[in-house]
Each structure stands twice: as C-alpha cells, then as structure tokens.
Design an enzyme around this catalytic site. Structure first.
Site, PDB file in Angstrom:
ATOM      1  N   GLU A  10       4.057  -2.255  -9.715  1.00  0.00           N
ATOM      2  CA  GLU A  10       5.183  -2.159  -8.334  1.00  0.00           C
ATOM      3  C   GLU A  10       4.921  -3.239  -7.235  1.00  0.00           C
ATOM      4  O   GLU A  10       3.683  -3.711  -6.866  1.00  0.00           O
ATOM      5  CB  GLU A  10       5.764  -1.413  -8.007  1.00  0.00           C
ATOM      6  N   CYS A  28       5.248  -7.588  -0.172  1.00  0.00           N
ATOM      7  CA  CYS A  28       3.567  -6.385  -0.846  1.00  0.00           C
ATOM      8  C   CYS A  28       2.700  -6.492  -2.210  1.00  0.00           C
ATOM      9  O   CYS A  28       4.157  -5.662  -3.381  1.00  0.00           O
ATOM     10  CB  CYS A  28       4.568  -4.951  -0.517  1.00  0.00           C
ATOM     11  N   CYS A  42      -4.407   4.186  -9.222  1.00  0.00           N
ATOM     12  CA  CYS A  42      -5.319   4.422  -8.368  1.00  0.00           C
ATOM     13  C   CYS A  42      -6.060   5.780  -8.448  1.00  0.00           C
ATOM     14  O   CYS A  42      -5.675   6.702  -8.537  1.00  0.00           O
ATOM     15  CB  CYS A  42      -4.855   4.397  -6.756  1.00  0.00           C
ATOM     16  N   CYS A  44      -5.807   9.522  -2.630  1.00  0.00           N
ATOM     17  CA  CYS A  44      -5.067  10.231  -1.851  1.00  0.00           C
ATOM     18  C   CYS A  44      -3.786  11.782  -1.874  1.00  0.00           C
ATOM     19  O   CYS A  44      -3.643  10.705  -2.827  1.00  0.00           O
ATOM     20  CB  CYS A  44      -5.123   9.239  -1.003  1.00  0.00           C
ATOM     21  N   CYS A  60      -0.124  10.145  -2.098  1.00  0.00           N
ATOM     22  CA  CYS A  60       0.072   8.877  -2.152  1.00  0.00           C
ATOM     23  C   CYS A  60       0.579   9.146  -3.652  1.00  0.00           C
ATOM     24  O   CYS A  60      -0.259   9.381  -5.151  1.00  0.00           O
ATOM     25  CB  CYS A  60      -1.124   7.983  -2.393  1.00  0.00           C
ATOM     26  N   SER A 119      -6.783   2.151   5.584  1.00  0.00           N
ATOM     27  CA  SER A 119      -6.187   3.253   6.607  1.00  0.00           C
ATOM     28  C   SER A 119      -6.904   4.570   6.624  1.00  0.00           C
ATOM     29  O   SER A 119      -7.374   5.323   5.852  1.00  0.00           O
ATOM     30  CB  SER A 119      -5.231   3.704   5.222  1.00  0.00           C
ATOM     31  N   CYS A 140       5.650   2.470  -2.633  1.00  0.00           N
ATOM     32  CA  CYS A 140       5.297   1.742  -4.072  1.00  0.00           C
ATOM     33  C   CYS A 140       4.526   2.977  -4.764  1.00  0.00           C
ATOM     34  O   CYS A 140       3.895   4.106  -4.205  1.00  0.00           O
ATOM     35  CB  CYS A 140       4.065   0.886  -3.570  1.00  0.00           C
TER      36      CYS A 140
HETATM   37  N1  SAH Z   1      -5.258   1.089  -1.901  1.00  0.00           N
HETATM   38  C1  SAH Z   1      -4.752   0.286  -0.253  1.00  0.00           C
HETATM   39  C2  SAH Z   1      -4.072   0.231   0.030  1.00  0.00           C
HETATM   40  C3  SAH Z   1      -2.822   0.890  -0.594  1.00  0.00           C
HETATM   41  S1  SAH Z   1      -1.528   1.992   0.049  1.00  0.00           S
HETATM   42  C4  SAH Z   1      -4.414   1.621   1.338  1.00  0.00           C
HETATM   43  O1  SAH Z   1      -4.621   2.945   0.692  1.00  0.00           O
HETATM   44  O2  SAH Z   1      -5.375   1.061   2.265  1.00  0.00           O
HETATM   45  C5  SAH Z   1      -0.635   0.975   1.279  1.00  0.00           C
HETATM   46  C6  SAH Z   1      -0.682   2.473   2.333  1.00  0.00           C
HETATM   47  O3  SAH Z   1       0.379   3.268   2.811  1.00  0.00           O
HETATM   48  C7  SAH Z   1      -1.729   3.305   2.995  1.00  0.00           C
HETATM   49  O4  SAH Z   1      -1.930   3.112   4.032  1.00  0.00           O
HETATM   50  C8  SAH Z   1      -1.547   4.499   2.312  1.00  0.00           C
HETATM   51  O5  SAH Z   1      -2.467   5.419   4.032  1.00  0.00           O
HETATM   52  C9  SAH Z   1       0.375   4.695   2.677  1.00  0.00           C
HETATM   53  N2  SAH Z   1       1.002   5.549   2.484  1.00  0.00           N
HETATM   54  C10 SAH Z   1       1.144   6.368   0.800  1.00  0.00           C
HETATM   55  N3  SAH Z   1       1.181   7.178   0.055  1.00  0.00           N
HETATM   56  C11 SAH Z   1       2.152   7.232   1.544  1.00  0.00           C
HETATM   57  C12 SAH Z   1       3.451   7.774   1.607  1.00  0.00           C
HETATM   58  N4  SAH Z   1       3.610   8.988   1.149  1.00  0.00           N
HETATM   59  N5  SAH Z   1       4.084   7.817   3.436  1.00  0.00           N
HETATM   60  C13 SAH Z   1       3.681   6.786   3.884  1.00  0.00           C
HETATM   61  N6  SAH Z   1       2.240   6.069   3.653  1.00  0.00           N
HETATM   62  C14 SAH Z   1       1.382   5.980   2.776  1.00  0.00           C
HETATM   63 FE1  SF4 Z   2      -5.027   4.328  -3.656  1.00  0.00          FE
HETATM   64 FE2  SF4 Z   2      -4.079   3.926  -1.590  1.00  0.00          FE
HETATM   65 FE3  SF4 Z   2      -3.055   5.535  -2.822  1.00  0.00          FE
HETATM   66 FE4  SF4 Z   2      -5.026   6.053  -1.156  1.00  0.00          FE
HETATM   67  S1  SF4 Z   2      -3.948   5.413  -0.449  1.00  0.00           S
HETATM   68  S2  SF4 Z   2      -4.653   6.683  -3.596  1.00  0.00           S
HETATM   69  S3  SF4 Z   2      -6.315   4.467  -1.803  1.00  0.00           S
HETATM   70  S4  SF4 Z   2      -3.073   3.474  -3.548  1.00  0.00           S
END
Ligand code: SAH
Ligand code: SF4
Length: 382
Positions: free
Chosen positions: A96, A109, A116, A120, A123, A216, A337
């Site tokens: 995406e 973006c 991944c 986390c 996510c 993050s 995403c």
């Molecule tokens: N892997 C990298 C980049 C992709 S994630 C990273 O973790 O930074 C991009 C951002 O989306 C991160 O700051 C993450 O904390 C945030 N994110 C992920 N899931 C989310 C959710 N459900 N609601 C809000 N932000 C989220």
């Molecule tokens: Fe991966 Fe970033 Fe999602 Fe964490 S927040 S699972 S590092 S994409």
C-alpha cells in the site's frame, strides 16, 4: 526450461545504470537521455522514451524491463482528497501507498517491505507478519505512479517511508532508492520512519546526504515499549535514545518522535511529562497519532477521546516539547497502511491468534496507520 526474468533497470543505482547503458547503447548521449527518462520523468516503459529511435527502444526492451508495480485498487478520495493505493507486485505480493495533498505540498507515503517482521502489537502490517524487502523499482514505482496520476510537480513533493514494513531492515535497497529520489527531491523533503533499528540509524547518520529521521517511540518508558514494540528487547530504549542523540540534525530538521496514542494506556498527562523527559537532549518534535482501530487488532486498543488527546498535547507543550497531532479523519478511506490489504487478506484474526498461541507468542498483533489529515501544529510560544 524457465528463463531468468529480465533485470529491472530501476533497481540499479545511478552509476551502475550508467555503466550498463554505456555497454548497451550508442552514441553516448543516449545514456543520459535514458537515465533522464527514468529518474526525472519516472518512465515505466521504454515506449515512453519518445525521443529515442524505435530500434533502440526495442533493443532495450529485449534485454531489460523498467516496469513498475501494477495498481490493483485506489480508494475514493477522502474529504481531504487523500487516497490510498493498493499495488500488486510481480510475485503477487500486495503493498500500500498513500497520496496526501496538504496545502501547497503533497506527501506520498511509501511501503518498504511487503509485510513486517517487527511485530508491533498495534500495527496491522505487523499482525500479518513478515514480508520480503521491496526492490528500488518497487519503491520508486509507488512514488512515480502516484506523482504521475496526480501530476504533482516534484519540487512540491515530500516522500515519507511510513507505509508497510521497516525501511531500516531494507537499507541497501532504501539507499539506492534515496540516491535516485535525490536527483529530483531534496533530502530534507524525504523522511524515513523506523521502529528503532539502532544499527540502521547509525548507518543513516553516516550517509553524506541524509533523509529526515522519524522514530516510532509510542511509549514513555521501557516496560510499556517492550509490551507494544517487542523490538525494544533487542534494541533497548536507552540505547535507542543515545543513537538519536548521535544523529546529526541540521537547523529546522529535527527528528520526529511518532507516538501512537492508545486510550488509557499511554495517553495520560503523566505519560506526556514522561515522554518529554525521555526525549530531553534529543533534537525532536513529537507527532502524536491517535490510534487507528482495525478488526484485526486487540479489542482493548482504542483511540483516545478528543479531550484526552488535547490534554496530552497541552501537557507536552507545557513541558517544552513541540508537537503536531495527526487528526485522522482520513480514517474513512482506511488511512492505515496494511488495512486495505488486510480487508481482502484471507486470514482472520482468530486464525492468526491460534497461530501465535501455537508458536508460544500470546500477544495479539496490530495494524498500522498512516493518518492522512493535515497535522495540527502545537508549539509553545517562547
Ligand atoms: N516500520 C516503520 C515505518 C512504518 S509504521 C515504523 O514503525 O516507524 C509508520 C507509523 O505508523 C509508525 O509510527 C507506527 O507507530 C504507526 N502506526 C502503526 N499502526 C498504527 C495504528 N494502528 N494506529 C496509528 N498509528 C499506527
Ligand atoms: Fe513494522 Fe512499523 Fe508496523 Fe512496527 S509499526 S510492525 S515496525 S510497520
């Protein structure tokens, strides 16, 4: 017998491309023409190179490809005109990207991996698990496809690697992609977001041209960060903060500390004070991202109320920390995403949880958002 797929020239760093083209085409000025078609105009086919003789184009097409991933789906534009794109890669993987017009400027973006492994818990991309590294042509393809469709002048574009995947676990391809983007976009217009891969941060910091760094953080202390970002066990929070202090920042290019706000978990005024304290000594501004819910994510994870978000932000500001809030009205278009792919993925949360239980991991995994609203900026008046 199956033959090897043709090499994609968009995967080559500029100097490598020049070498390969010099061996393939003549006279020498053609090399520059072709590179310009690719890197400046973002050509996704040799046929687009209209000032090249047909036989040269045909010869190139018989040896190489310059194709980009195919657009499978675009969401309807949201109220703020943002749109999410679902791309299909040559091997069937789906990724995406998001188009985000923001006043005079436009951000795109991009995803860096087709999944991944970092896992986390909040996510969606993490929920669906690991996926392979994207190649430079796959990352550039997201960028050029969206830029072409919306006819955005490149000098008005920002690029953020905040889509699916962890860019610093794909550093080699990321570096090639950055080198190509830098030909038309200034490094200060490009941001790489990481979950905190310390060796990757150090490697970025040694680059002669550096993108902006977004980290993050998501929790104000080690214990909670380990709970929602298990990578913290590998790269401890205090060492991560030390690596941020080492990252060279020029004027006006502070590090962005992303902080996903989860109701009742990390959104209290005390948490804001603790976050400001944690970031003391780091040239940082906070980007607070209200949690974006998704059916694949644990039920207890909720977006805080607007009042709680305001309280958190006000406390941060009072603690001397500049902060922007990503108001996520773009949720209508599944601004997160991993969500668009997740909707169609034949994998239920229940089956994923069964799998995790079997593998001894008892956490439910989450999703991610790339909230699409224009950020509200809060800064202490000094
Ligand atoms: N892997 C990298 C980049 C992709 S994630 C990273 O973790 O930074 C991009 C951002 O989306 C991160 O700051 C993450 O904390 C945030 N994110 C992920 N899931 C989310 C959710 N459900 N609601 C809000 N932000 C989220
Ligand atoms: Fe991966 Fe970033 Fe999602 Fe964490 S927040 S699972 S590092 S994409």
């Amino acid at each position: 017998m199956t033959s090897e797929p043709a090499a994609n020239l968009h995967d080559f760093a500029p100097a490598h491309l020049e070498r390969v083209l010099r061996e393939t085409v003549s006279p020498p000025f053609r090399v520059k023409q072709i590179a310009e078609w690719m890197h400046v105009h973002g050509a996704g086919s040799f046929d687009a190179m209209t000032n090249l003789p047909k036989d040269v184009r045909a010869d190139l097409a018989s040896r190489f490809t310059i194709a980009f991933p195919e657009v499978l789906e675009r969401t309807e534009p949201a109220a703020d005109r943002s749109q999410k794109y679902l791309f299909k890669l040559a091997d069937g993987n789906r990724i995406e990207s998001v188009y985000m017009p923001m006043g005079d400027r436009t951000s795109v973006c991009l995803s860096s991996q087709a999944g991944c492994a970092v896992g986390c818990t909040f996510c969606v991309t993490g929920f669906f698990g690991a996926g392979r590294n994207l190649t430079p042509s796959e990352m550039l393809g997201q960028f050029f496809t969206i830029q072409h469709e919306h006819q955005v002048p490149k000098e008005l574009m920002n690029v953020v690697f905040m889509g699916m995947g962890e860019p610093l676990l794909n550093l080699e391809h990321l570096a090639t992609t950055l080198d190509i983007l830098y030909l038309t976009i200034a490094p200060k217009r490009i941001t790489v977001s990481t979950a905190g891969i310390i060796p990757g941060i150090d490697e970025l910091s040694r680059m002669s041209r550096r993108p902006n760094l977004a980290i993050s953080i998501n929790a104000p202390d080690r214990k909670r960060r380990e709970e929602i970002m298990p990578i913290t066990k590998k790269y401890p929070l205090d060492e991560l903060i030390a690596s941020l202090k080492r990252y060279p920042t020029e004027r006006g290019r502070e590090i962005t500390a992303e902080y996903v706000l989860l109701a009742g978990y990390n959104d209290s005024p005390q948490d804001a004070v603790a976050l400001a304290k944690l970031l003391r000594g780091v040239e940082a501004k906070v980007n607070a991202i209200p949690f974006n819910a998704d059916p694949n994510l644990p039920d207890w994870m909720k977006r805080p109320s607007d009042a709680a978000i305001d309280r958190f932000v006000d406390t941060l500001v009072k603690s001397g920390m500049p902060v922007t809030v990503r108001r996520s009205k773009g949720r209508e278009i599944a601004a997160a995403c991993g969500q668009l792919r997740g909707k169609t993925e034949a994998r239920s949360r229940a089956s994923r949880q069964r799998e995790l239980a079997e593998s001894g991991v008892d956490r439910a995994r989450g999703m991610k958002s790339a909230g699409v609203e224009r950020d509200a900026v809060h800064r202490e008046r000094r």
